[in-house]
Design a protein around this motif. Structure first.
Motif, PDB file in Angstrom:
ATOM      1  N   ILE A 245      57.231  47.281  46.135  1.00  0.00           N
ATOM      2  CA  ILE A 245      58.361  47.751  46.944  1.00  0.00           C
ATOM      3  C   ILE A 245      58.058  49.146  47.488  1.00  0.00           C
ATOM      4  CG2 ILE A 245      60.809  48.333  46.904  1.00  0.00           C
ATOM      5  CD1 ILE A 245      61.132  46.303  44.611  1.00  0.00           C
ATOM      6  N   ALA A 246      57.495  49.997  46.641  1.00  0.00           N
ATOM      7  CA  ALA A 246      57.170  51.365  47.063  1.00  0.00           C
ATOM      8  C   ALA A 246      56.139  51.361  48.187  1.00  0.00           C
ATOM      9  CB  ALA A 246      56.662  52.170  45.870  1.00  0.00           C
ATOM     10  N   GLN A 247      55.140  50.484  48.094  1.00  0.00           N
ATOM     11  CA  GLN A 247      54.118  50.423  49.148  1.00  0.00           C
ATOM     12  C   GLN A 247      54.733  49.963  50.468  1.00  0.00           C
ATOM     13  OE1 GLN A 247      51.114  51.463  49.124  1.00  0.00           O
ATOM     14  NE2 GLN A 247      50.449  51.570  46.993  1.00  0.00           N
ATOM     15  N   GLY A 248      55.614  48.961  50.423  1.00  0.00           N
ATOM     16  CA  GLY A 248      56.263  48.503  51.638  1.00  0.00           C
ATOM     17  C   GLY A 248      57.137  49.573  52.253  1.00  0.00           C
ATOM     18  N   LEU A 249      57.859  50.314  51.408  1.00  0.00           N
ATOM     19  CA  LEU A 249      58.735  51.374  51.907  1.00  0.00           C
ATOM     20  C   LEU A 249      57.925  52.544  52.474  1.00  0.00           C
ATOM     21  CD1 LEU A 249      61.726  51.652  52.123  1.00  0.00           C
ATOM     22  CD2 LEU A 249      61.805  52.707  49.870  1.00  0.00           C
TER      23      LEU A 249
ATOM     24  N   ASN B 163      54.956  38.360  44.195  1.00  0.00           N
ATOM     25  CA  ASN B 163      54.740  39.620  44.902  1.00  0.00           C
ATOM     26  C   ASN B 163      55.980  39.937  45.736  1.00  0.00           C
ATOM     27  OD1 ASN B 163      52.014  39.973  44.012  1.00  0.00           O
ATOM     28  ND2 ASN B 163      51.412  38.386  45.468  1.00  0.00           N
ATOM     29  N   PRO B 164      56.451  41.188  45.730  1.00  0.00           N
ATOM     30  CA  PRO B 164      57.705  41.515  46.433  1.00  0.00           C
ATOM     31  C   PRO B 164      57.501  41.681  47.931  1.00  0.00           C
ATOM     32  CG  PRO B 164      56.816  43.488  45.415  1.00  0.00           C
ATOM     33  CD  PRO B 164      55.897  42.361  45.010  1.00  0.00           C
ATOM     34  N   LYS B 165      58.529  41.295  48.703  1.00  0.00           N
ATOM     35  CA  LYS B 165      58.529  41.469  50.153  1.00  0.00           C
ATOM     36  C   LYS B 165      59.914  41.950  50.576  1.00  0.00           C
ATOM     37  CE  LYS B 165      55.090  37.860  51.122  1.00  0.00           C
ATOM     38  NZ  LYS B 165      54.142  38.572  51.964  1.00  0.00           N
ATOM     39  N   ILE B 166      59.956  43.075  51.280  1.00  0.00           N
ATOM     40  CA  ILE B 166      61.221  43.633  51.761  1.00  0.00           C
ATOM     41  C   ILE B 166      61.690  42.805  52.953  1.00  0.00           C
ATOM     42  CG2 ILE B 166      62.353  45.675  52.720  1.00  0.00           C
ATOM     43  CD1 ILE B 166      60.215  47.375  51.330  1.00  0.00           C
ATOM     44  N   SER B 167      62.988  42.442  52.978  1.00  0.00           N
ATOM     45  CA  SER B 167      63.526  41.604  54.045  1.00  0.00           C
ATOM     46  C   SER B 167      64.792  42.209  54.617  1.00  0.00           C
ATOM     47  CB  SER B 167      63.812  40.199  53.502  1.00  0.00           C
ATOM     48  OG  SER B 167      64.952  40.223  52.650  1.00  0.00           O
TER      49      SER B 167
ATOM     50  N   PHE C  34      65.963  53.055  46.537  1.00  0.00           N
ATOM     51  CA  PHE C  34      64.806  52.674  45.726  1.00  0.00           C
ATOM     52  C   PHE C  34      64.994  53.112  44.276  1.00  0.00           C
ATOM     53  CE2 PHE C  34      60.705  53.936  43.867  1.00  0.00           C
ATOM     54  CZ  PHE C  34      60.038  52.716  43.887  1.00  0.00           C
ATOM     55  N   GLY C  35      65.509  54.312  44.064  1.00  0.00           N
ATOM     56  CA  GLY C  35      65.740  54.791  42.702  1.00  0.00           C
ATOM     57  C   GLY C  35      66.710  53.908  41.942  1.00  0.00           C
ATOM     58  N   VAL C  36      67.789  53.460  42.599  1.00  0.00           N
ATOM     59  CA  VAL C  36      68.747  52.561  41.950  1.00  0.00           C
ATOM     60  C   VAL C  36      68.057  51.257  41.573  1.00  0.00           C
ATOM     61  CG1 VAL C  36      70.883  51.259  42.251  1.00  0.00           C
ATOM     62  CG2 VAL C  36      70.703  53.578  43.174  1.00  0.00           C
ATOM     63  N   MET C  37      67.229  50.726  42.479  1.00  0.00           N
ATOM     64  CA  MET C  37      66.533  49.470  42.200  1.00  0.00           C
ATOM     65  C   MET C  37      65.577  49.614  41.018  1.00  0.00           C
ATOM     66  SD  MET C  37      65.763  47.622  45.859  1.00  0.00           S
ATOM     67  CE  MET C  37      64.722  48.922  46.492  1.00  0.00           C
ATOM     68  N   VAL C  38      64.889  50.744  40.933  1.00  0.00           N
ATOM     69  CA  VAL C  38      63.964  50.970  39.814  1.00  0.00           C
ATOM     70  C   VAL C  38      64.723  50.911  38.488  1.00  0.00           C
ATOM     71  CG1 VAL C  38      62.477  52.668  38.691  1.00  0.00           C
ATOM     72  CG2 VAL C  38      62.261  52.257  41.144  1.00  0.00           C
ATOM     73  N   LEU C  39      65.868  51.576  38.408  1.00  0.00           N
ATOM     74  CA  LEU C  39      66.660  51.571  37.170  1.00  0.00           C
ATOM     75  C   LEU C  39      67.160  50.172  36.856  1.00  0.00           C
ATOM     76  CD1 LEU C  39      68.691  54.883  37.641  1.00  0.00           C
ATOM     77  CD2 LEU C  39      66.643  54.527  36.247  1.00  0.00           C
ATOM     78  N   GLU C  40      67.500  49.389  37.874  1.00  0.00           N
ATOM     79  CA  GLU C  40      67.966  48.021  37.637  1.00  0.00           C
ATOM     80  C   GLU C  40      66.822  47.133  37.136  1.00  0.00           C
ATOM     81  OE1 GLU C  40      71.713  47.355  40.644  1.00  0.00           O
ATOM     82  OE2 GLU C  40      69.709  47.030  41.458  1.00  0.00           O
ATOM     83  N   VAL C  41      65.640  47.299  37.706  1.00  0.00           N
ATOM     84  CA  VAL C  41      64.485  46.490  37.277  1.00  0.00           C
ATOM     85  C   VAL C  41      64.112  46.819  35.833  1.00  0.00           C
ATOM     86  CG1 VAL C  41      62.022  46.073  37.661  1.00  0.00           C
ATOM     87  CG2 VAL C  41      63.585  46.173  39.610  1.00  0.00           C
TER      88      VAL C  41
END
Length: 780
Positions: A568-572, A600-604, A650-657
């Motif tokens: 996710i970080a690389q895509g962002l 593998n993650p993909k931003i949509s 992104f920070g919120v998503m990291v904490l959720e993951v």
């Protein structure tokens, strides 16, 4: 039997010696400025650098070097495969090498030509074990630890060999493409493809079908009994639909079999064997449907039976010629014929020009001393003038009736038609920079334009069984095209709260974005009331369906979660820094992170995305869109967004993951807290690891990585945007290349409802669908 003079580009290749080998090991090199080459084990096939002997390359150079493959018995060195047909090397500095990065051709003064990158595969191999093997079949294979990493059979040029596939194999389309001209091997106008639905081979000029073998190959002319017997086999399974052939011969020597085995798609679309012609393109001039030919359908000015014929022409006035595309060296005579056929003002094209188009568009005379050969469109007879007047009168009467009877209907449709015409203008304008990104070609991204009929067929008429979900944009359906490709189709509904603005926004933006961690747009449809986007189909749906599911999140161990965070970080980072446009997504959340078959993650979902200038500190908007819990405070409260807004999400998503819990979950410490506030309190008390998802306990996660991700997440959700890291810093932190500062008190850490009050008490709906996620906020 057809008569045809075969002319194939002759390459100046070095003659072979007895010291040749069929293997290029890791670290070995094959040089173009020496006698280096590979020869297959039984000596049938050779591979080496060859120089073009005559003609010009596509970019105007007088010569070029190619990495070519040829049969050793063929004294003329006619190529059967070229590695760099569209990128000739200017001098003899080419070097083929197998190294730690994969397989590539280096050259002086220009970027390497990369045939295969080890970074592009998820297979774990020891790069030192890789080697390149030239097989007797004419297949060049890159092997690694007993695995096939790459092979030339998956990248055919203009030659079909025994054992080679044509069709669809594991999502890749395999087809032959002709040369641009008889002496330039760059990709040309014609393709040979396998149609599994019609059980036939098809020769096409761009998008137009010229000739087919017919079902069961009934249109193949009878061959000499002493010629080769071709055994064609069709294979169909869930992953592949392709055709291959073998030779059934006993009376020929192996050398004769190899010499006569190949089928070549010639530069003019003809399909040739070494001693016979399967299809002569001159027999399908546009006016016939027998022997496998397809009649050239065209604009209303082309009549049934019209065709091209070569005539000697002289023109009385210079304005009889249209030289608009005269200097375009990427267009062959066949492209020019295709363009002329579609233009009612065009009468013919200059048949003597290999490249560029000179159109005959005015009066001309046949014959004479100064005549020039032209491919002239010959009309099939002339229509009676009486009938023309009758038809014109009828047409005028019908026009008047239709005009008066549809005025009311047109008024009702005025707005929707204006929207449709705007999109159509976007797709056809030569002056619009946006459309250049949607056009096919070397500089575009090859977006397909689908018809509503194609999508209706792929979705079984938008059957409820194909429905994947619904969102603010409209319903999303799974579709399967005739070639077996599975897709996800966003269909804009008439009552959609996301309308034409979001449709155009997502279409234009994502067409310009190319990254492994971004969802891939395959094409779109604008036809009547229908407006649809066609995406790659991702079977594992969205990340939230795993993280927030009690049973499915156990499938994601820590290594996989860390890899997803990195992806996710690389895509962002690509969106913020490295794409041609600087993009702020504005709706990042787990339901908008899709997972492919390898997780593998993909931003949509780029419907809410915005372009911003690199020197902008922040941009204001009166229209706040997104999802509560993921919006940064400055955006939710004041409508100010920047790349730091995406960093907050992104920070919120990291904490959720890490935790496996939603940010809006309720936690009790000394007061009601959300996930961000709870993580902050644990971190302050030195107990940050208690935030970790309990389902990870059995996977022995790397605690230093978990702690690093929790700290990084808290840094990303800080109240002041300037205190949040950039995505470049985030990547450095994840890689352990940067020391983490201490986080400060985060924003939105309690259960306060201030954000919902500020966005006018809107109700949020989330829909998590395969491959596509939509968010919409509707007023109550």
């Amino acid at each position: 039997m057809f008569s045809f003079r075969v002319v194939i580009l002759i390459l100046g290749c070095l003659r072979l010696t007895e010291a040749a080998t069929n293997v290029l090991n890791h670290g070995d090199k094959l040089n173009s400025n020496s006698s280096d080459y590979l020869v297959s084990r039984n000596g049938a096939v050779a591979l080496g650098f060859c120089k073009q002997e005559y003609g010009q390359t596509w970019d105007g150079k007088q010569f070029g070097y190619y990495l070519a493959m040829w049969y050793t018995e063929d004294k003329s060195n006619r190529s059967i495969w070229l590695a760099n047909r569209d990128d000739p090397i200017a001098d003899d500095s080419g070097v083929l090498i197998v190294d730690t990065t994969g397989l590539k051709i280096t050259r002086t003064g220009e970027n390497p030509i990369r045939l295969f990158s080890l970074q592009s595969t998820s297979i774990t191999i020891n790069s030192s074990d890789t080697k390149l093997v030239l097989q007797d079949t004419g297949n060049l294979v890159l092997q690694g630890t007993n695995k096939v990493l790459w092979q030339s059979f998956d990248y055919p040029t203009n030659t079909f060999l025994p054992g080679m596939k044509l069709g669809v194999s594991h999502g890749a389309r395999l087809s032959l493409t002709s040369w641009l001209t008889r002496s330039i091997p760059a990709s040309g106008s014609f393709t040979l493809e396998w149609d599994p639905i019609g059980n036939r081979l098809v020769v096409q000029l761009r998008e137009r079908v010229l000739w087919t073998t017919g079902e069961g190959f009934r249109n193949i002319p009878p061959l000499d009994p002493l010629s080769m017997n071709y055994n064609f086999t069709h294979v169909s399974n869930p992953n592949e639909q392709y055709l291959y052939y073998t030779l059934a011969i006993s009376q020929f020597t192996p050398e004769e079999r190899r010499k006569n085995a190949r089928l070549v798609l010639f530069y003019d679309g003809s399909l040739l064997g070494s001693k016979f012609v399967l299809f002569d393109s001159k027999t399908c001039a546009g006016d016939r449907t027998d022997n496998g030919c397809d009649r050239w359908e065209g604009t209303k000015c082309r009549n049934k039976g019209d065709k091209f014929e070569i005539r000697s022409v002289r023109y009385p006035h210079t304005d009889s010629l249209n030289n608009t595309l005269l200097g375009n060296i990427s267009l062959s005579i066949n492209d020019c014929k295709d363009l002329c056929w579609k233009d009612c003002n065009c009468l013919g094209v200059n048949a003597m020009m290999d490249l560029g188009c000179q159109f005959l568009s005015g009066p001309y005379q046949e014959g004479g001393l100064e005549a020039t050969s032209y491919q002239v469109i010959i009309r099939n007879g002339s229509r009676s003038k009486t009938w023309i007047w009758i038809l014109m009168s009828i047409a005028m009467a019908l026009t008047i009736v239709v005009l008066f009877s549809t005025v009311f209907y047109l008024r009702r449709r005025q707005r929707s038609r204006e929207e449709e015409m705007f999109l159509l203008d976007l797709m056809t304008s030569d002056n619009t920079s946006d459309i250049r990104e949607l056009q096919t070609g070397n500089k575009g991204h090859n977006l397909d334009i689908y018809t509503a009929q194609m999508i209706m067929s792929a979705t079984n008429g938008f059957s409820p069984e194909n429905l994947l979900g619904k969102g603010g944009f409209g319903p999303v359906f799974k579709g399967t095209f005739r070639d077996g490709i599975e897709v996800a189709i966003k269909r804009l509904s008439r009552g959609s709260t996301q309308g034409l603005v979001e449709f155009k926004n997502e279409l234009i933006l994502i067409a310009k974005l190319q990254h492994t961690n971004l969802v891939r747009l395959l094409g779109f449809c604008v036809q009547g009331d229908e407006k649809m986007l066609v995406y790659e189909y991702l079977p594992n749906k969205s990340l939230d369906s795993f993280i927030f599911d009690e049973s499915k999140r156990k499938l994601l161990d820590w290594d996989k979660r860390f890899s997803i965070i990195e992806g996710i970080a690389q895509g962002l980072l690509y969106l913020h820094k490295y794409s041609r446009l600087r993009i702020i997504h504005r709706d990042l959340k787990l339901s908008n992170i899709l997972l492919d078959e390898n997780m593998n993650p993909k931003i949509s979902d780029f419907g809410m995305a915005r372009i911003y200038k690199t020197n902008e500190a922040g941009t204001n908007t009166n229209r706040i869109v997104g999802t509560y819990g993921y919006m940064s405070p400055e955006y939710a409260m004041d409508g100010i967004f920047s790349e730091k807004s995406d960093v907050y999400s992104f920070g919120v998503m990291v904490l959720e993951v890490v935790s496996g819990r939603k940010n809006r979950s309720r936690f009790e410490f000394d007061r009601p807290l959300n996930l961000v506030g709870y993580a902050w309190e644990l971190w302050k008390h030195g107990a940050a690891l208690e935030l970790m998802d309990t389902s990870l306990s059995g996977s022995s996660p790397k605690q230093y990585q978990v702690l690093r991700c929790i700290t990084l997440g808290l840094l990303c959700v800080e109240d002041n945007p300037s205190d949040r890291p950039t995505m470049s810093d985030v990547i450095s932190v994840l890689n352990g290349e940067m020391q983490l500062p201490l986080p400060k008190h985060p924003a939105f850490s309690t259960e306060s409802r201030i954000v919902e009050e500020n966005v006018m008490d809107k109700e949020m709906e989330n829909y998590s669908v395969n491959g596509l996620t939509m968010s919409t906020m509707d007023a109550r």
